[in-house]
Design a protein around this motif. Sequence first.
Motif, PDB file in Angstrom:
ATOM      1  N   LEU A   1       1.095  -1.486  -0.127  1.00  0.00           N
ATOM      2  CA  LEU A   1       0.028   0.109   0.171  1.00  0.00           C
ATOM      3  C   LEU A   1       1.072   0.852  -0.025  1.00  0.00           C
ATOM      4  N   LEU A   2       1.714   1.032   0.482  1.00  0.00           N
ATOM      5  CA  LEU A   2       2.737   2.355   0.364  1.00  0.00           C
ATOM      6  C   LEU A   2       2.736   3.535  -1.123  1.00  0.00           C
ATOM      7  N   PRO A   3       2.542   2.476  -2.642  1.00  0.00           N
ATOM      8  CA  PRO A   3       3.630   2.768  -3.552  1.00  0.00           C
ATOM      9  C   PRO A   3       1.972   4.287  -3.180  1.00  0.00           C
ATOM     10  N   LEU A   4       0.230   3.536  -2.514  1.00  0.00           N
ATOM     11  CA  LEU A   4      -0.441   4.958  -2.829  1.00  0.00           C
ATOM     12  C   LEU A   4      -0.418   6.012  -2.556  1.00  0.00           C
ATOM     13  N   THR A   5       0.653   6.197  -0.726  1.00  0.00           N
ATOM     14  CA  THR A   5       1.101   7.167  -0.473  1.00  0.00           C
ATOM     15  C   THR A   5       1.870   7.565  -0.593  1.00  0.00           C
ATOM     16  N   VAL A   6       3.062   7.175  -1.659  1.00  0.00           N
ATOM     17  CA  VAL A   6       4.009   7.718  -1.996  1.00  0.00           C
ATOM     18  C   VAL A   6       3.034   9.020  -3.225  1.00  0.00           C
ATOM     19  N   ALA A   7       2.354   7.903  -4.414  1.00  0.00           N
ATOM     20  CA  ALA A   7       1.119   9.216  -5.083  1.00  0.00           C
ATOM     21  C   ALA A   7       0.839   9.777  -4.290  1.00  0.00           C
ATOM     22  N   ALA A   8       0.545   9.875  -3.816  1.00  0.00           N
ATOM     23  CA  ALA A   8      -0.265  10.845  -2.737  1.00  0.00           C
ATOM     24  C   ALA A   8       0.620  12.213  -2.105  1.00  0.00           C
ATOM     25  N   MET A   9       1.920  11.678  -1.988  1.00  0.00           N
ATOM     26  CA  MET A   9       2.850  12.836  -1.109  1.00  0.00           C
ATOM     27  C   MET A   9       2.506  13.617  -2.688  1.00  0.00           C
ATOM     28  N   ALA A  10       3.215  12.969  -3.837  1.00  0.00           N
ATOM     29  CA  ALA A  10       3.338  13.543  -5.032  1.00  0.00           C
ATOM     30  C   ALA A  10       2.602  14.224  -5.458  1.00  0.00           C
ATOM     31  N   ALA A  11       1.239  14.217  -5.894  1.00  0.00           N
ATOM     32  CA  ALA A  11       0.080  14.930  -5.869  1.00  0.00           C
ATOM     33  C   ALA A  11       0.170  15.924  -5.569  1.00  0.00           C
ATOM     34  N   GLY A  12      -0.048  16.204  -3.767  1.00  0.00           N
ATOM     35  CA  GLY A  12       0.392  17.306  -2.800  1.00  0.00           C
ATOM     36  C   GLY A  12       1.412  18.251  -2.998  1.00  0.00           C
ATOM     37  N   LEU A  13       3.067  17.283  -3.399  1.00  0.00           N
ATOM     38  CA  LEU A  13       3.771  18.671  -3.586  1.00  0.00           C
ATOM     39  C   LEU A  13       3.492  19.232  -5.691  1.00  0.00           C
TER      40      LEU A  13
ATOM     41  N   LEU B   1      -9.410   9.977 -12.493  1.00  0.00           N
ATOM     42  CA  LEU B   1      -8.352   9.739 -12.694  1.00  0.00           C
ATOM     43  C   LEU B   1      -8.461   8.080 -11.450  1.00  0.00           C
ATOM     44  N   THR B   2      -8.990   8.539 -10.427  1.00  0.00           N
ATOM     45  CA  THR B   2      -9.384   7.830  -9.835  1.00  0.00           C
ATOM     46  C   THR B   2     -11.063   6.718 -10.033  1.00  0.00           C
ATOM     47  N   ALA B   3     -11.496   7.103 -10.166  1.00  0.00           N
ATOM     48  CA  ALA B   3     -12.537   6.172 -10.915  1.00  0.00           C
ATOM     49  C   ALA B   3     -11.668   4.610 -12.144  1.00  0.00           C
ATOM     50  N   ALA B   4     -10.735   5.731 -12.460  1.00  0.00           N
ATOM     51  CA  ALA B   4      -9.977   4.765 -13.699  1.00  0.00           C
ATOM     52  C   ALA B   4      -9.696   3.505 -13.340  1.00  0.00           C
ATOM     53  N   ALA B   5      -8.839   4.132 -11.947  1.00  0.00           N
ATOM     54  CA  ALA B   5      -7.557   3.033 -11.354  1.00  0.00           C
ATOM     55  C   ALA B   5      -8.924   1.903 -11.002  1.00  0.00           C
ATOM     56  N   VAL B   6     -10.146   2.460  -9.745  1.00  0.00           N
ATOM     57  CA  VAL B   6     -11.197   1.675  -9.180  1.00  0.00           C
ATOM     58  C   VAL B   6     -11.203   0.705 -10.113  1.00  0.00           C
ATOM     59  N   VAL B   7     -11.939   1.202 -11.664  1.00  0.00           N
ATOM     60  CA  VAL B   7     -12.089  -0.124 -12.563  1.00  0.00           C
ATOM     61  C   VAL B   7     -10.841  -0.876 -13.022  1.00  0.00           C
ATOM     62  N   SER B   8      -9.897  -0.661 -13.158  1.00  0.00           N
ATOM     63  CA  SER B   8      -8.507  -1.010 -13.066  1.00  0.00           C
ATOM     64  C   SER B   8      -8.573  -2.933 -12.148  1.00  0.00           C
ATOM     65  N   LEU B   9      -8.390  -2.242 -11.194  1.00  0.00           N
ATOM     66  CA  LEU B   9      -8.440  -2.601  -9.805  1.00  0.00           C
ATOM     67  C   LEU B   9      -9.312  -4.634 -10.254  1.00  0.00           C
ATOM     68  N   THR B  10     -10.809  -4.013 -10.295  1.00  0.00           N
ATOM     69  CA  THR B  10     -11.457  -5.667 -10.706  1.00  0.00           C
ATOM     70  C   THR B  10     -10.936  -6.322 -11.634  1.00  0.00           C
ATOM     71  N   ALA B  11      -9.643  -6.558 -12.723  1.00  0.00           N
ATOM     72  CA  ALA B  11      -8.885  -7.422 -12.771  1.00  0.00           C
ATOM     73  C   ALA B  11      -8.092  -8.178 -11.692  1.00  0.00           C
ATOM     74  N   MET B  12      -8.322  -7.848 -10.423  1.00  0.00           N
ATOM     75  CA  MET B  12      -7.925  -8.395  -9.574  1.00  0.00           C
ATOM     76  C   MET B  12      -8.524 -10.081  -9.004  1.00  0.00           C
TER      77      MET B  12
ATOM     78  N   LEU C   1      -1.591  -3.895  -9.302  1.00  0.00           N
ATOM     79  CA  LEU C   1      -1.660  -3.260  -7.944  1.00  0.00           C
ATOM     80  C   LEU C   1      -1.025  -2.502  -8.158  1.00  0.00           C
ATOM     81  N   LEU C   2      -0.071  -2.314  -8.352  1.00  0.00           N
ATOM     82  CA  LEU C   2       1.124  -1.617  -8.527  1.00  0.00           C
ATOM     83  C   LEU C   2       1.018  -0.015  -8.973  1.00  0.00           C
ATOM     84  N   THR C   3       0.488  -0.279 -10.834  1.00  0.00           N
ATOM     85  CA  THR C   3      -0.292   0.673 -11.432  1.00  0.00           C
ATOM     86  C   THR C   3      -1.191   1.121 -10.980  1.00  0.00           C
ATOM     87  N   GLY C   4      -2.641   0.346 -10.222  1.00  0.00           N
ATOM     88  CA  GLY C   4      -4.009   0.860  -9.835  1.00  0.00           C
ATOM     89  C   GLY C   4      -3.984   1.799  -8.547  1.00  0.00           C
ATOM     90  N   PHE C   5      -2.953   1.314  -7.399  1.00  0.00           N
ATOM     91  CA  PHE C   5      -2.334   2.061  -6.094  1.00  0.00           C
ATOM     92  C   PHE C   5      -1.334   3.140  -6.272  1.00  0.00           C
TER      93      PHE C   5
END
Length: 535
Positions: free
Chosen positions: A319-331, A352-363, A372-376
């Motif tokens: 789950l850490l990539p989700l946090t790192v991506a959030a930090m990058a978006a904030g900056l 963008l978030t909706a597209a990520a969520v739909v892509s994760l339905t392939a899990m 998982l990395l791309t989706g998070f």
Amino acid sequence: MSGTTTAAALRRRAAGAGANRWVVLVVLCASLLLVAVDATVLHVAVPAVTEDLRPGGVELLWIVDAYPLVCASLLILFGTLGDRVGRRRVLLLGYALFGVASGTAALADSAQVLIAARALLGVGGAMIMPATLSILRQVFPDRRERALAIGIWSAVAAVGAAVGPLLGGFLLEHFWWGSVFLVNIPLMLVSLPVGWLLLPESKGEGDGPWDVVGALMAAAGLFAVVLGVKRLGGGDSVGSPWTVVPLLGGAALLALFVRRQRRRTHPLVDLRMFARPAFSTSVVCIVLAMLALVGLELIAAQYLQLVLGLSPLETGLRLLPLTVAAMAAGLAGARMLRRFGPRRMVGAGFCLTAAAVVSLTAMGGHDNFPLLLTGFVLLGFGLETTLFGAYESMLSEAPQDQAGGAAAIGETSYQLGAGIGIALLGSVMNAAYAPGLDGVPGVPARASAAAGHSLGEAYEVAERLGGPAGEALRHAARHAFVHGLHVTLLVSAGLLLLGAAMALRLPRAMQCETPAVEVPAPREATRRRGSELKV
């Protein structure tokens, strides 16, 4: 006034207007980091606390929930109190309470003492959270600089949410469970004198008396609503009195609060702010974004551990990539806001978030690390983009003398969205998961009903059954959970697209006005120079 006191006052005034405003931002971010870490650091310590203090089921629930419940219910009270008596004053008192409560929690020898300490931590957090945003609103009058400051502030919040469990796990490996609270005390001992010297004091116009009755009504109403939402998220049925009574009672109190504020000449919260499309839309966007984020994080953690079989540490790292991506978006948020404007930025973040969520339905039932990395990463970047744009628009739209109340409304929306997300998406997940366990060959109806409560309970039932029936139940439960996850992701995507549609009400462009520079009158300027010479 003595020379020392005058010098301190001059330094505090300069912090809000000169280069020291970036130092002020560092102090405020340190405050936010502390509160964000404390919201999650206890989660990994719950087993150790249970083993040591032996709390009952209800006591354990209150140990975990006392902090967020009290914090969420008191945000409006202390946010508006800061507008009236001084935001810096409320913030410093919050520091002191946070330190005292941390020491009490670390040394607690019973569940009751720990619950009281966690509640006091919630009081301190409710003082700190809106004060940081409202002071930030004051020391960065230029919207371009304020957008950058809010981006850094939100990135720190993302770091705190991720660091909490990791820090808690490290401390538990080397010390006892109370160490997760003791870490707050040195930070508070530094923050108090630094904040007293550097943070500027600010308050609203303060016309009329502070509405104590209204503040208590808002606190009680929010406490009841958040409690009811948490009970729903914990698995209570909609018809349970433990859910219905708090929700109805809280809604009634909040309705009376709104009615009272509309009738008062000097309201606690100026509800006319909600008549501004940018403000009301931003609040709704914050709720929808948090609704999706928290519910998805909870379900994703269960998927990673119970379906893929990852350890808690491996789950945290996934789950850490989700946090790192959030930090990058904030900056990067300030630059994106200037280029695209609030409407396109928030709307694109939702899409963008909706597209990520739909892509994760392939899990499925097997690990797919690249997916998982791309989706998070897309999920973290998109949601933080949305939250950044919504927070910045909400804070910029509010009058400066109502900054504390506006910040409190934003933080309350954040907490409510998180609670509703767990309750709503958890209910969707359970509704889609439980039917998949009906009629499993060789499994009694009572065992199937127990397994339908959660995947973890299904594994326990399967282990007790053993043999082919246990293996069939385990396989059916994993398949049903993945199906429920897909349904929940699609519902979440629909809510995110609703947020994108709501974002169309936001301003198209970022309106940047150069703040007026206040030039002191000659007599005032002479008096100030005289005071400086005395120092």
